[in-house]
Design a protein around this motif. Structure first.
Motif, PDB file in Angstrom:
ATOM      1  N   LEU A   1      38.982  41.396  35.326  1.00  0.00           N
ATOM      2  CA  LEU A   1      38.279  40.536  34.552  1.00  0.00           C
ATOM      3  C   LEU A   1      38.724  39.291  35.014  1.00  0.00           C
ATOM      4  CD1 LEU A   1      36.596  39.798  32.417  1.00  0.00           C
ATOM      5  CD2 LEU A   1      38.336  40.095  30.590  1.00  0.00           C
ATOM      6  N   ARG A   2      40.083  39.027  35.254  1.00  0.00           N
ATOM      7  CA  ARG A   2      40.324  37.374  35.683  1.00  0.00           C
ATOM      8  C   ARG A   2      40.136  37.232  36.907  1.00  0.00           C
ATOM      9  NH1 ARG A   2      42.078  34.631  39.710  1.00  0.00           N
ATOM     10  NH2 ARG A   2      43.207  36.366  40.477  1.00  0.00           N
ATOM     11  N   PHE A   3      39.794  38.115  37.732  1.00  0.00           N
ATOM     12  CA  PHE A   3      39.293  37.642  39.399  1.00  0.00           C
ATOM     13  C   PHE A   3      38.110  37.623  39.017  1.00  0.00           C
ATOM     14  CE2 PHE A   3      37.488  39.173  43.159  1.00  0.00           C
ATOM     15  CZ  PHE A   3      37.779  38.073  43.966  1.00  0.00           C
ATOM     16  N   THR A   4      37.060  38.664  38.481  1.00  0.00           N
ATOM     17  CA  THR A   4      35.726  38.494  38.441  1.00  0.00           C
ATOM     18  C   THR A   4      35.089  37.173  37.793  1.00  0.00           C
ATOM     19  OG1 THR A   4      35.846  40.773  38.243  1.00  0.00           O
ATOM     20  CG2 THR A   4      33.832  39.698  37.494  1.00  0.00           C
ATOM     21  N   LEU A   5      35.941  36.805  36.535  1.00  0.00           N
ATOM     22  CA  LEU A   5      35.189  35.464  35.839  1.00  0.00           C
ATOM     23  C   LEU A   5      35.713  34.272  36.745  1.00  0.00           C
ATOM     24  CD1 LEU A   5      36.670  35.966  32.342  1.00  0.00           C
ATOM     25  CD2 LEU A   5      34.319  35.915  33.077  1.00  0.00           C
ATOM     26  N   THR A   6      36.722  34.156  37.392  1.00  0.00           N
ATOM     27  CA  THR A   6      37.259  33.105  38.668  1.00  0.00           C
ATOM     28  C   THR A   6      36.051  33.115  39.788  1.00  0.00           C
ATOM     29  OG1 THR A   6      39.644  33.367  37.707  1.00  0.00           O
ATOM     30  CG2 THR A   6      39.088  32.003  39.834  1.00  0.00           C
ATOM     31  N   PHE A   7      35.843  34.273  40.210  1.00  0.00           N
ATOM     32  CA  PHE A   7      35.030  34.485  41.212  1.00  0.00           C
ATOM     33  C   PHE A   7      33.602  34.038  41.026  1.00  0.00           C
ATOM     34  CE2 PHE A   7      31.918  37.333  43.603  1.00  0.00           C
ATOM     35  CZ  PHE A   7      32.263  36.933  44.969  1.00  0.00           C
ATOM     36  N   THR A   8      33.313  34.493  39.701  1.00  0.00           N
ATOM     37  CA  THR A   8      31.835  33.998  39.411  1.00  0.00           C
ATOM     38  C   THR A   8      31.652  32.585  39.129  1.00  0.00           C
ATOM     39  OG1 THR A   8      31.547  36.340  38.523  1.00  0.00           O
ATOM     40  CG2 THR A   8      30.095  34.663  37.644  1.00  0.00           C
ATOM     41  N   LEU A   9      32.631  32.022  38.318  1.00  0.00           N
ATOM     42  CA  LEU A   9      32.304  30.474  37.749  1.00  0.00           C
ATOM     43  C   LEU A   9      32.662  29.506  38.939  1.00  0.00           C
ATOM     44  CD1 LEU A   9      33.817  31.170  33.907  1.00  0.00           C
ATOM     45  CD2 LEU A   9      31.544  31.177  35.004  1.00  0.00           C
ATOM     46  N   ILE A  10      33.616  29.900  39.737  1.00  0.00           N
ATOM     47  CA  ILE A  10      33.916  28.916  40.829  1.00  0.00           C
ATOM     48  C   ILE A  10      32.786  29.102  41.813  1.00  0.00           C
ATOM     49  CG2 ILE A  10      35.398  28.585  42.857  1.00  0.00           C
ATOM     50  CD1 ILE A  10      37.773  29.228  40.979  1.00  0.00           C
ATOM     51  N   THR A  11      32.264  29.891  42.429  1.00  0.00           N
ATOM     52  CA  THR A  11      31.276  30.091  43.249  1.00  0.00           C
ATOM     53  C   THR A  11      29.914  29.682  42.744  1.00  0.00           C
ATOM     54  OG1 THR A  11      30.802  32.356  42.760  1.00  0.00           O
ATOM     55  CG2 THR A  11      32.417  32.238  44.449  1.00  0.00           C
TER      56      THR A  11
ATOM     57  N   ALA B   1      30.151  41.909  41.556  1.00  0.00           N
ATOM     58  CA  ALA B   1      30.869  42.123  42.635  1.00  0.00           C
ATOM     59  C   ALA B   1      31.333  43.202  43.153  1.00  0.00           C
ATOM     60  CB  ALA B   1      31.561  40.526  43.021  1.00  0.00           C
ATOM     61  N   PHE B   2      30.969  43.700  44.358  1.00  0.00           N
ATOM     62  CA  PHE B   2      31.671  45.124  44.692  1.00  0.00           C
ATOM     63  C   PHE B   2      31.785  44.871  46.247  1.00  0.00           C
ATOM     64  CE2 PHE B   2      31.378  49.496  46.430  1.00  0.00           C
ATOM     65  CZ  PHE B   2      32.415  50.208  45.808  1.00  0.00           C
ATOM     66  N   GLU B   3      30.929  44.560  47.030  1.00  0.00           N
ATOM     67  CA  GLU B   3      31.047  44.573  48.447  1.00  0.00           C
ATOM     68  C   GLU B   3      32.341  43.720  49.148  1.00  0.00           C
ATOM     69  OE1 GLU B   3      28.375  43.398  47.146  1.00  0.00           O
ATOM     70  OE2 GLU B   3      26.657  44.657  47.303  1.00  0.00           O
ATOM     71  N   GLU B   4      32.701  42.621  48.405  1.00  0.00           N
ATOM     72  CA  GLU B   4      33.754  41.688  48.793  1.00  0.00           C
ATOM     73  C   GLU B   4      34.981  42.526  48.960  1.00  0.00           C
ATOM     74  OE1 GLU B   4      30.581  38.924  47.428  1.00  0.00           O
ATOM     75  OE2 GLU B   4      31.256  40.850  46.784  1.00  0.00           O
ATOM     76  N   VAL B   5      35.337  43.331  47.789  1.00  0.00           N
ATOM     77  CA  VAL B   5      36.421  44.268  47.676  1.00  0.00           C
ATOM     78  C   VAL B   5      36.504  45.212  48.992  1.00  0.00           C
ATOM     79  CG1 VAL B   5      37.844  45.720  46.250  1.00  0.00           C
ATOM     80  CG2 VAL B   5      36.577  43.987  45.203  1.00  0.00           C
TER      81      VAL B   5
ATOM     82  N   HIS C   1      22.671  34.286  39.832  1.00  0.00           N
ATOM     83  CA  HIS C   1      24.115  34.571  40.505  1.00  0.00           C
ATOM     84  C   HIS C   1      24.908  35.131  39.520  1.00  0.00           C
ATOM     85  CE1 HIS C   1      27.429  32.951  42.850  1.00  0.00           C
ATOM     86  NE2 HIS C   1      28.067  32.661  41.900  1.00  0.00           N
ATOM     87  N   LEU C   2      25.020  34.668  38.085  1.00  0.00           N
ATOM     88  CA  LEU C   2      25.807  35.323  37.301  1.00  0.00           C
ATOM     89  C   LEU C   2      25.734  36.849  36.976  1.00  0.00           C
ATOM     90  CD1 LEU C   2      25.813  32.838  34.213  1.00  0.00           C
ATOM     91  CD2 LEU C   2      27.380  32.986  35.842  1.00  0.00           C
ATOM     92  N   MET C   3      24.680  37.154  37.170  1.00  0.00           N
ATOM     93  CA  MET C   3      24.328  38.692  37.228  1.00  0.00           C
ATOM     94  C   MET C   3      24.990  39.472  38.517  1.00  0.00           C
ATOM     95  SD  MET C   3      20.687  39.321  35.173  1.00  0.00           S
ATOM     96  CE  MET C   3      19.886  38.186  36.381  1.00  0.00           C
TER      97      MET C   3
ATOM     98  N   ILE D   1      40.849  43.016  42.714  1.00  0.00           N
ATOM     99  CA  ILE D   1      39.738  43.990  42.356  1.00  0.00           C
ATOM    100  C   ILE D   1      38.561  43.352  41.381  1.00  0.00           C
ATOM    101  CG2 ILE D   1      41.158  45.847  42.928  1.00  0.00           C
ATOM    102  CD1 ILE D   1      41.472  46.375  39.827  1.00  0.00           C
ATOM    103  N   THR D   2      37.465  43.847  41.309  1.00  0.00           N
ATOM    104  CA  THR D   2      36.424  43.388  40.501  1.00  0.00           C
ATOM    105  C   THR D   2      36.211  44.251  39.530  1.00  0.00           C
ATOM    106  OG1 THR D   2      34.680  44.283  41.934  1.00  0.00           O
ATOM    107  CG2 THR D   2      35.332  41.947  42.162  1.00  0.00           C
ATOM    108  N   LEU D   3      35.581  44.072  38.351  1.00  0.00           N
ATOM    109  CA  LEU D   3      35.228  45.212  37.410  1.00  0.00           C
ATOM    110  C   LEU D   3      34.276  46.125  37.987  1.00  0.00           C
ATOM    111  CD1 LEU D   3      34.461  42.879  34.402  1.00  0.00           C
ATOM    112  CD2 LEU D   3      36.553  44.188  34.641  1.00  0.00           C
ATOM    113  N   GLN D   4      33.320  45.978  38.863  1.00  0.00           N
ATOM    114  CA  GLN D   4      32.510  47.054  39.549  1.00  0.00           C
ATOM    115  C   GLN D   4      33.417  48.027  40.207  1.00  0.00           C
ATOM    116  OE1 GLN D   4      29.461  46.947  38.362  1.00  0.00           O
ATOM    117  NE2 GLN D   4      28.134  47.658  39.844  1.00  0.00           N
TER     118      GLN D   4
END
Length: 339
Positions: free
Chosen positions: A115-125, A273-277, A266-268, A287-290
């Motif tokens: 969750l930490r990485f997913t939120l950071t990844f989403t809100l920064i990009t 995100a999955f492909e990046e991992v 973009h938020l959705m 890791i992401t939530l997906q």
């Protein structure tokens, strides 16, 4: 419009939405509240070593799955309520981390780490995608006709490339003896190991997302720029407005519905995100939530999959998407009612 005509147009879409969205969603919700496990039984198994005159035989009690008449494993389904959600969230480890205010212990739990990485990844990009997409659109819109076509073609290439292939392309530039890594090592006269640094991997994953998605924002913004009222822009020029002031007070307010639309998309997309991992092999660091849901569905050594935990993780991911979309959707609704 007659109801029969309306039903003929809407019916197929409603049927497909029920079949591929509503029914699977209800199934996932039900699976998150129940656990399906194979039935095991104990059986004495005698194992003998090879021997010509004498054999050494050992009798062991082994646990083996029960099979039905077709050879399939017999399973039982048990209603467990919110136990799978508690398991995904960390259970007692989560309670101990919260009561002791230990952020490090909390981030060692897979869900909260994802969750930490997913939120950071989403809100920064998100602002980077909006800013870069708008910048490219403005540059292309003001470019001469001779170079406008090639610039549009080059700008769209990252969006056309398959996501995993694009991620691997960025990875090969930096991982191991990648050409960029070699240049950086020569420049700073030191050895670099990008793949061993979690923050470096996180930066590359964000860089790839912006590089891949910004062309989508560019196309939307470029189309919106074609509808800007030229009389308003000319009036702003006559009043002495600078290029930045025209962009801030005329262009951006005109493009605000498109900004909200790109934000929603973009938020959705970024929150799932999955492909990046996979492309950057970041499972050990980020890791992401997906990906967490995918990891739960990966069979263990016995061939079992944590379907209940995966369903709970998927439902929690969906709740996160709804929370993220609440603010832009509310703004859109307020603007619609204000008209």
């Amino acid at each position: 419009m007659k109801f029969k005509t309306f039903a003929m147009f809407v019916g197929p879409s409603v049927f497909l939405m029920l079949l591929f969205i509503a029914f699977p969603l209800v199934s996932v919700l039900l699976n998150s509240f129940q656990v399906t496990q194979p039935v095991f039984t104990t059986q004495e198994v005698e194992t003998c070593s090879a021997g010509f005159l004498t054999q050494n035989c050992v009798t062991e009690v082994k646990t083996i799955p029960v099979l039905d008449e077709n050879g399939d494993t017999v399973t039982t389904t048990e209603w467990v309520g919110f136990s799978s959600y508690a398991n995904v969230l960390g259970g007692q480890r989560f309670v101990d981390a919260i009561t002791s205010f230990d952020l490090g212990a909390l981030l060692r739990i897979d869900f909260w780490r994802a969750l930490r990485f997913t939120l950071t990844f989403t809100l920064i990009t998100l602002p980077l995608v909006l800013g870069l997409g708008l910048a490219i659109a403005v540059v292309v819109n003001n470019a001469t006709k001779a170079i406008k076509g090639p610039v549009i073609f080059v700008s769209l290439l990252p969006f056309i490339i398959t996501p995993v292939i694009g991620g691997l392309s960025i990875r090969w530039l930096f991982y191991g003896d990648g050409i960029v890594t070699v240049w950086l090592e020569a420049l700073f006269n030191t050895d670099l190991s990008i793949a061993a640094n979690g923050w470096a991997i996180e930066f590359l994953m964000m860089f790839y997302r912006v590089w891949h998605v910004a062309p989508f924002a560019f196309v939307i913004f470029y189309a919106g720029l074609q509808t800007v009222n030229q009389d308003t822009l000319e009036s702003a020029v006559i009043d002495g407005a600078s290029r930045w002031e025209r962009l801030r007070y005329v262009v951006i307010p005109h493009l605000m519905p498109l900004i909200v639309f790109i934000t929603l998309i973009h938020l959705m997309d970024a929150y799932r995100a999955f492909e990046e991992v996979i492309a950057f092999s970041s499972e050990s660091y980020r890791i992401t939530l997906q990906y967490l849901t995918y990891d739960y569905l990966t069979p263990d050594d016995a061939g079992n999959r944590a379907i209940s935990s995966a369903s709970a993780s998927a439902m929690l991911t969906m709740v996160g998407v709804v929370i993220l979309l609440a603010a832009p959707l509310r703004r859109t609704w307020q603007e619609h009612r204000g008209r």
